[in-house]
Design a protein around this motif. Structure first.
Motif, PDB file in Angstrom:
ATOM      1  N   LEU A   1     -19.589 -23.222 -50.298  1.00  0.00           N
ATOM      2  CA  LEU A   1     -18.955 -24.516 -50.027  1.00  0.00           C
ATOM      3  C   LEU A   1     -17.731 -24.711 -50.905  1.00  0.00           C
ATOM      4  N   HIS A   2     -17.516 -23.804 -51.857  1.00  0.00           N
ATOM      5  CA  HIS A   2     -16.400 -23.963 -52.800  1.00  0.00           C
ATOM      6  C   HIS A   2     -15.526 -22.725 -52.665  1.00  0.00           C
TER       7      HIS A   2
ATOM      8  N   ALA B   1     -15.578 -19.746 -49.685  1.00  0.00           N
ATOM      9  CA  ALA B   1     -15.239 -19.945 -48.270  1.00  0.00           C
ATOM     10  C   ALA B   1     -14.170 -18.977 -47.772  1.00  0.00           C
TER      11      ALA B   1
ATOM     12  N   LYS C   1     -20.790 -25.633 -39.938  1.00  0.00           N
ATOM     13  CA  LYS C   1     -19.460 -25.869 -40.538  1.00  0.00           C
ATOM     14  C   LYS C   1     -18.615 -24.633 -40.303  1.00  0.00           C
ATOM     15  N   ILE C   2     -17.377 -24.827 -39.936  1.00  0.00           N
ATOM     16  CA  ILE C   2     -16.474 -23.702 -39.703  1.00  0.00           C
ATOM     17  C   ILE C   2     -15.752 -23.411 -41.020  1.00  0.00           C
TER      18      ILE C   2
ATOM     19  N   GLY D   1     -13.247 -22.630 -43.941  1.00  0.00           N
ATOM     20  CA  GLY D   1     -11.786 -22.800 -44.038  1.00  0.00           C
ATOM     21  C   GLY D   1     -11.290 -24.120 -43.493  1.00  0.00           C
ATOM     22  N   PHE D   2     -12.211 -24.956 -42.994  1.00  0.00           N
ATOM     23  CA  PHE D   2     -11.819 -26.274 -42.473  1.00  0.00           C
ATOM     24  C   PHE D   2     -12.558 -27.364 -43.227  1.00  0.00           C
ATOM     25  N   GLY D   3     -11.902 -28.495 -43.354  1.00  0.00           N
ATOM     26  CA  GLY D   3     -12.541 -29.667 -43.955  1.00  0.00           C
ATOM     27  C   GLY D   3     -12.334 -29.695 -45.455  1.00  0.00           C
TER      28      GLY D   3
ATOM     29  N   ARG E   1     -13.231 -32.491 -48.985  1.00  0.00           N
ATOM     30  CA  ARG E   1     -13.714 -33.783 -49.462  1.00  0.00           C
ATOM     31  C   ARG E   1     -12.559 -34.762 -49.648  1.00  0.00           C
TER      32      ARG E   1
ATOM     33  N   LYS F   1     -11.144 -36.412 -36.749  1.00  0.00           N
ATOM     34  CA  LYS F   1     -12.108 -36.737 -37.823  1.00  0.00           C
ATOM     35  C   LYS F   1     -11.550 -36.366 -39.197  1.00  0.00           C
TER      36      LYS F   1
ATOM     37  N   ILE G   1     -10.579 -33.241 -40.029  1.00  0.00           N
ATOM     38  CA  ILE G   1     -10.977 -31.874 -40.400  1.00  0.00           C
ATOM     39  C   ILE G   1      -9.813 -30.935 -40.063  1.00  0.00           C
TER      40      ILE G   1
ATOM     41  N   ASN H   1      -8.073 -25.842 -44.817  1.00  0.00           N
ATOM     42  CA  ASN H   1      -7.944 -26.051 -46.262  1.00  0.00           C
ATOM     43  C   ASN H   1      -7.337 -24.796 -46.902  1.00  0.00           C
TER      44      ASN H   1
ATOM     45  N   ASP I   1      -8.444 -22.284 -48.276  1.00  0.00           N
ATOM     46  CA  ASP I   1      -9.072 -20.989 -48.041  1.00  0.00           C
ATOM     47  C   ASP I   1      -8.712 -20.376 -46.703  1.00  0.00           C
TER      48      ASP I   1
HETATM   49  C1  LIG Z   1     -15.423 -28.676 -47.841  1.00  0.00           C
HETATM   50  C2  LIG Z   1     -16.658 -29.410 -47.375  1.00  0.00           C
HETATM   51  C3  LIG Z   1     -17.852 -28.928 -48.230  1.00  0.00           C
HETATM   52  C4  LIG Z   1     -16.455 -30.917 -47.577  1.00  0.00           C
HETATM   53  O1  LIG Z   1     -17.666 -31.516 -47.336  1.00  0.00           O
HETATM   54  P1  LIG Z   1     -17.893 -33.088 -47.287  1.00  0.00           P
HETATM   55  O2  LIG Z   1     -16.744 -33.821 -47.859  1.00  0.00           O
HETATM   56  O3  LIG Z   1     -19.227 -33.327 -47.883  1.00  0.00           O
HETATM   57  O4  LIG Z   1     -17.852 -33.424 -45.754  1.00  0.00           O
HETATM   58  P2  LIG Z   1     -19.105 -33.551 -44.813  1.00  0.00           P
HETATM   59  O5  LIG Z   1     -19.902 -32.288 -44.902  1.00  0.00           O
HETATM   60  O6  LIG Z   1     -19.804 -34.830 -45.107  1.00  0.00           O
HETATM   61  O7  LIG Z   1     -18.410 -33.625 -43.388  1.00  0.00           O
HETATM   62  C5  LIG Z   1     -17.924 -34.817 -42.785  1.00  0.00           C
HETATM   63  C6  LIG Z   1     -17.917 -34.614 -41.290  1.00  0.00           C
HETATM   64  O8  LIG Z   1     -16.993 -33.585 -40.946  1.00  0.00           O
HETATM   65  C7  LIG Z   1     -17.651 -32.480 -40.337  1.00  0.00           C
HETATM   66  N1  LIG Z   1     -17.127 -31.253 -40.934  1.00  0.00           N
HETATM   67  C8  LIG Z   1     -16.760 -31.087 -42.237  1.00  0.00           C
HETATM   68  N2  LIG Z   1     -16.340 -29.832 -42.436  1.00  0.00           N
HETATM   69  C9  LIG Z   1     -16.445 -29.199 -41.255  1.00  0.00           C
HETATM   70  C10 LIG Z   1     -16.182 -27.889 -40.854  1.00  0.00           C
HETATM   71  N3  LIG Z   1     -15.717 -26.975 -41.723  1.00  0.00           N
HETATM   72  N4  LIG Z   1     -16.422 -27.553 -39.580  1.00  0.00           N
HETATM   73  C11 LIG Z   1     -16.889 -28.457 -38.709  1.00  0.00           C
HETATM   74  N5  LIG Z   1     -17.171 -29.727 -39.036  1.00  0.00           N
HETATM   75  C12 LIG Z   1     -16.954 -30.094 -40.296  1.00  0.00           C
HETATM   76  C13 LIG Z   1     -19.126 -32.642 -40.729  1.00  0.00           C
HETATM   77  O9  LIG Z   1     -19.986 -32.005 -39.786  1.00  0.00           O
HETATM   78  C14 LIG Z   1     -19.257 -34.132 -40.735  1.00  0.00           C
HETATM   79  O10 LIG Z   1     -19.334 -34.573 -39.389  1.00  0.00           O
HETATM   80  P3  LIG Z   1     -20.229 -35.860 -38.993  1.00  0.00           P
HETATM   81  O11 LIG Z   1     -19.551 -37.007 -39.695  1.00  0.00           O
HETATM   82  O12 LIG Z   1     -20.127 -35.898 -37.522  1.00  0.00           O
HETATM   83  O13 LIG Z   1     -21.609 -35.578 -39.513  1.00  0.00           O
HETATM   84  C15 LIG Z   1     -16.920 -29.143 -45.888  1.00  0.00           C
HETATM   85  O14 LIG Z   1     -15.812 -29.557 -45.134  1.00  0.00           O
HETATM   86  C16 LIG Z   1     -17.244 -27.679 -45.588  1.00  0.00           C
HETATM   87  O15 LIG Z   1     -18.392 -27.263 -45.739  1.00  0.00           O
HETATM   88  N6  LIG Z   1     -16.215 -26.887 -45.159  1.00  0.00           N
HETATM   89  C17 LIG Z   1     -16.418 -25.480 -44.876  1.00  0.00           C
HETATM   90  C18 LIG Z   1     -16.437 -24.677 -46.159  1.00  0.00           C
HETATM   91  C19 LIG Z   1     -15.067 -24.583 -46.807  1.00  0.00           C
HETATM   92  O16 LIG Z   1     -14.091 -24.235 -46.169  1.00  0.00           O
HETATM   93  N7  LIG Z   1     -15.027 -24.849 -48.132  1.00  0.00           N
HETATM   94  C20 LIG Z   1     -13.810 -24.722 -48.910  1.00  0.00           C
HETATM   95  C21 LIG Z   1     -13.314 -26.048 -49.364  1.00  0.00           C
HETATM   96  S1  LIG Z   1     -11.735 -25.895 -50.162  1.00  0.00           S
END
Ligand SMILES: CC(C)(COP(=O)(O)OP(=O)(O)OC[C@H]1O[C@@H](n2cnc3c(N)ncnc32)[C@H](O)[C@@H]1OP(=O)(O)O)[C@@H](O)C(=O)NCCC(=O)NCCS
Length: 375
Positions: free
Chosen positions: A218-219, A222, A252-253, A255-257, A259, A305, A307, A310, A312
């Motif tokens: 998750l950090h 990814a 979770k996909i 490289g996307f999303g 905090r 949403k 997303i 990021n 990575d």
């Molecule tokens: C980075 C990350 C941990 C942030 O997590 P977070 O802030 O706790 O966000 P959440 O997990 O609560 O996600 C919020 C919403 O977005 C969705 N979402 C977040 N990241 C997503 C992803 N990578 N792919 C698909 N959906 C995603 C979640 O399913 C959630 O949807 P919902 O509201 O319908 O339940 C998360 O986006 C993730 O796991 N990303 C993939 C791993 C990654 O690339 N990490 C590197 C970060 S630099």
């Protein structure tokens, strides 16, 4: 349980420090180190200068930078006993595990290591690339490569990995990647560094904690997963069926999303530009076509949403084009982020109070003890 008043799951949005190191506006996609926009630093600065900026709090003068660079060069080598230790680690281990072990061991070699002077910070920044490159070579049965004083920080790391002199374009792009990964405010590994520092543990313990925290998928982990996914998909037409299936399973996909960012991460934008410069230099990769299709379809499906790609997402493609093995991507993240971790350690110690949060106890009370043969 996340409804309990006062409880914030994952400490999302809870400030845990006052800090002058990094500014982020996640809505607008702004990132600044010590007030300097990341775009300017990536374009005009070098990793060594950015490390000075983060750890010392200001841009160096020419004389300060010369001194900083020569100290970093002087401290690059690692002791032969540390090389012996790395040789003994199983080659099946992850290089992040070897890095964490190497950093923890490093602290045992230096008397006065509890000092809050800057020497441990410079030593750690200087030696992390040597540890990563040495483990990488030793696990393949090759001899480690000694650092070369005439090379700058990033260039020297690429050289120690392959024993081949990187060309100037590749070395500059790699240095820019290090700048982009050097700091990112209160993320999990930085918090871990601060928590460890707050106990008055030394800088080596601080950095080995942070390396352990960066390891997770998750950090920092990814970027490996992104490249593995792009390679598995192989062609753009595989993106749609993959996403249909993954989204249905609520996966979770990688490289996307993010905090914090609710728009495209500014570092991902710069990295995409760097990837395109590398394509001109070295030729493209089919992985980039897959990446662009995945980004397009993710935008359609979850863009609203917030997303987006990021940091990575494109870094893996850049490293792949530089010929770097996938499991070194996260250690490279650590080689860069060590500057940010150390900046936070220095800041934490200026006004330290040990971190001691609370919990909401949800277990049983006054439970009757049952002897073992009656359980
Ligand atoms: C980075 C990350 C941990 C942030 O997590 P977070 O802030 O706790 O966000 P959440 O997990 O609560 O996600 C919020 C919403 O977005 C969705 N979402 C977040 N990241 C997503 C992803 N990578 N792919 C698909 N959906 C995603 C979640 O399913 C959630 O949807 P919902 O509201 O319908 O339940 C998360 O986006 C993730 O796991 N990303 C993939 C791993 C990654 O690339 N990490 C590197 C970060 S630099």
């Amino acid at each position: 349980m996340s409804e309990t008043p006062g409880f914030v799951h994952g400490l999302a949005g809870v400030p845990v420090a006052h800090s002058r190191i990094c500014f982020i506006d996640g809505e607008k996609g702004i990132l600044e180190y010590r007030g300097y926009p990341i775009e300017v630093l990536a374009e005009r600065s070098t990793f060594e200068e950015v490390a000075f900026l983060l750890i010392r709090g200001k841009l160096p003068t020419r004389a300060e930078l010369d001194d900083w660079q020569s100290q970093m060069k002087r401290l690059r080598r690692i002791k032969y006993k540390l090389i012996d230790l790395l040789k003994c680690l199983p080659e099946t281990g992850h290089p992040m595990e070897a890095l964490q072990a190497g950093v923890a061991a490093l602290g045992m070699f230096y008397p006065g290591r509890k000092s809050r002077e800057l020497e441990p910070a410079i030593r750690l920044t200087a030696k992390l690339p040597t540890l990563v490159a040495a483990y990488h070579r030793l696990r393949a049965g090759d001899a480690d490569v000694m650092p070369k004083d005439e090379l700058d920080h990033g260039q020297n790391f690429l050289y120690m990995l392959s024993e081949r002199m990187p060309d100037a374009v590749e070395a500059r792009i790699f240095d820019q990647c290090l700048i982009l990964h050097a700091e990112h405010s209160m993320n999990a590994s930085t918090f871990s560094a601060r928590v460890t520092g707050s106990t008055e543990a030394d800088a080596y313990a601080v950095i080995s904690s942070a390396v352990g925290t960066l390891m997770g998928s998750l950090h920092g982990g990814a970027n490996e997963e992104v490249l593995e996914l792009l390679g598995r998909l192989g062609t753009p037409d595989k993106v749609k069926p993959y996403l249909d299936d993954a989204m249905a399973k609520k996966e979770k996909i990688p490289g996307f999303g993010h905090r914090v960012y609710k728009t495209k991460d500014p570092r991902a934008l710069i990295l995409q530009g760097l990837a395109e410069r590398l394509f001109q230099h070295r030729g493209s990769t089919p992985l980039y076509d897959v990446a662009r299709e995945l980004e397009k379809q993710m935008l359609e499906r979850v863009g609203k949403k917030g997303i987006h790609p990021n940091v990575d997402y494109f870094s893996g493609i850049v490293y792949h084009l530089l010929g770097i093995q996938t499991d070194l991507f996260t250690p490279i993240f650590a080689i860069a982020r060590v500057a940010g971790w150390l900046a936070h350690w220095v800041e934490q110690m200026e006004d330290n109070r040990i971190f001691r949060p609370s919990e909401i106890y949800t277990g049983g009370r006054e439970v009757a003890y049952v002897p073992i043969d009656r359980r």
